[in-house]
Design an enzyme around this catalytic site. Structure first.
Site, PDB file in Angstrom:
ATOM      1  N   HIS A   1       0.827  -1.206   0.000  1.00 38.69           N
ATOM      2  CA  HIS A   1       0.000   0.000   0.000  1.00 38.69           C
ATOM      3  C   HIS A   1       0.865   1.263   0.000  1.00 38.69           C
ATOM      4  O   HIS A   1       2.028   1.240   0.408  1.00 38.69           O
ATOM      5  CB  HIS A   1      -0.920   0.018   1.226  1.00 38.69           C
ATOM      6  CG  HIS A   1      -0.167   0.018   2.519  1.00 38.69           C
ATOM      7  ND1 HIS A   1       0.373   1.156   3.074  1.00 38.69           N
ATOM      8  CD2 HIS A   1       0.158  -0.990   3.353  1.00 38.69           C
ATOM      9  CE1 HIS A   1       0.991   0.859   4.197  1.00 38.69           C
ATOM     10  NE2 HIS A   1       0.880  -0.447   4.391  1.00 38.69           N
TER      11      HIS A   1
ATOM     12  N   GLU B   1      -1.879  -7.182   7.396  1.00 35.96           N
ATOM     13  CA  GLU B   1      -0.503  -7.005   7.856  1.00 35.96           C
ATOM     14  C   GLU B   1      -0.209  -7.909   9.051  1.00 35.96           C
ATOM     15  O   GLU B   1      -1.114  -8.354   9.766  1.00 35.96           O
ATOM     16  CB  GLU B   1      -0.259  -5.531   8.203  1.00 35.96           C
ATOM     17  CG  GLU B   1       1.138  -5.200   8.715  1.00 35.96           C
ATOM     18  CD  GLU B   1       2.277  -5.535   7.750  1.00 35.96           C
ATOM     19  OE1 GLU B   1       2.429  -6.718   7.370  1.00 35.96           O
ATOM     20  OE2 GLU B   1       3.047  -4.630   7.409  1.00 35.96           O
TER      21      GLU B   1
END
Length: 193
Positions: A8, A81
């Protein structure tokens, strides 16, 4: 299969030097949106047969910029994550002061779950193995995955059979990692480029 793993763009937590894992969910900064736009331009000539995205905001915003809102995206929680436990949401500088042995000796960082209560590398890699097992594809498929830095690092280590993922640097925001998967073999073509 060509697998494109994109981290990202810069998030608000990244900009504030806050450790953000699975529990911290901030949006992109203006710089992060610009980074995603640049990645979109880099990947403009690619047609992706499928797009998979971490459900965390920073990843979904990045994916929408890269492929557009009209493209079908599959959100998969296995792509979130790494979970840093109680360290999630803390200033990195404070963690460095409090736990220098885990940050100055990266091999030691792999044991941080004992202090933070977060994941250990094998738990995260088990999630990724499960995702890969479900990723059925044609040999010629191009697949885009928008995820996170530590997750991509651990994934690459898993695919390449590296015993010490800490030897890999975490890929930069909005960078592209490309892996060819053929005949049960993984070939790393780009890492964090």
């Amino acid at each position: 299969m060509e697998l494109y793993l994109v981290r990202h763009g810069q998030s608000k937590a990244n900009a504030a030097h806050i450790l953000q894992g699975a529990k911290v969910d901030t949006s992109l900064t203006s710089k992060g949106r610009q980074q995603a736009e640049l990645t979109k331009e880099r990947l403009l000539d690619h047609h992706f047969d499928r797009v998979y995205v971490s459900p965390l905001r920073r990843a979904s915003e990045t994916a929408q910029i890269i492929v557009g809102e009209s493209t079908t995206m599959t959100f998969d929680p296995r792509l979130v994550e790494f979970d840093y436990g109680s360290w999630d949401g803390q200033k990195i500088e404070d963690l460095l002061d409090q736990y220098p042995e885990y940050f100055h000796d990266l091999i030691h960082f792999g044991q941080s779950w004992k202090i933070s209560g977060g994941e250990h590398y094998q738990q995260a890699q088990t999630r990724l193995k499960s995702f890969m097992a479900d990723l059925k594809s044609d040999v010629n498929d191009q697949v885009l995955v928008v995820s996170h830095g530590m997750t991509i690092k651990l994934w690459v280590a898993l695919l390449l059979g590296l015993n010490h993922p800490e030897n890999l640097a975490e890929p930069a925001n909005a960078s592209v990692t490309k892996i060819s998967l053929t005949n049960n073999q993984s070939i790393l073509k780009i890492y964090g480029g």
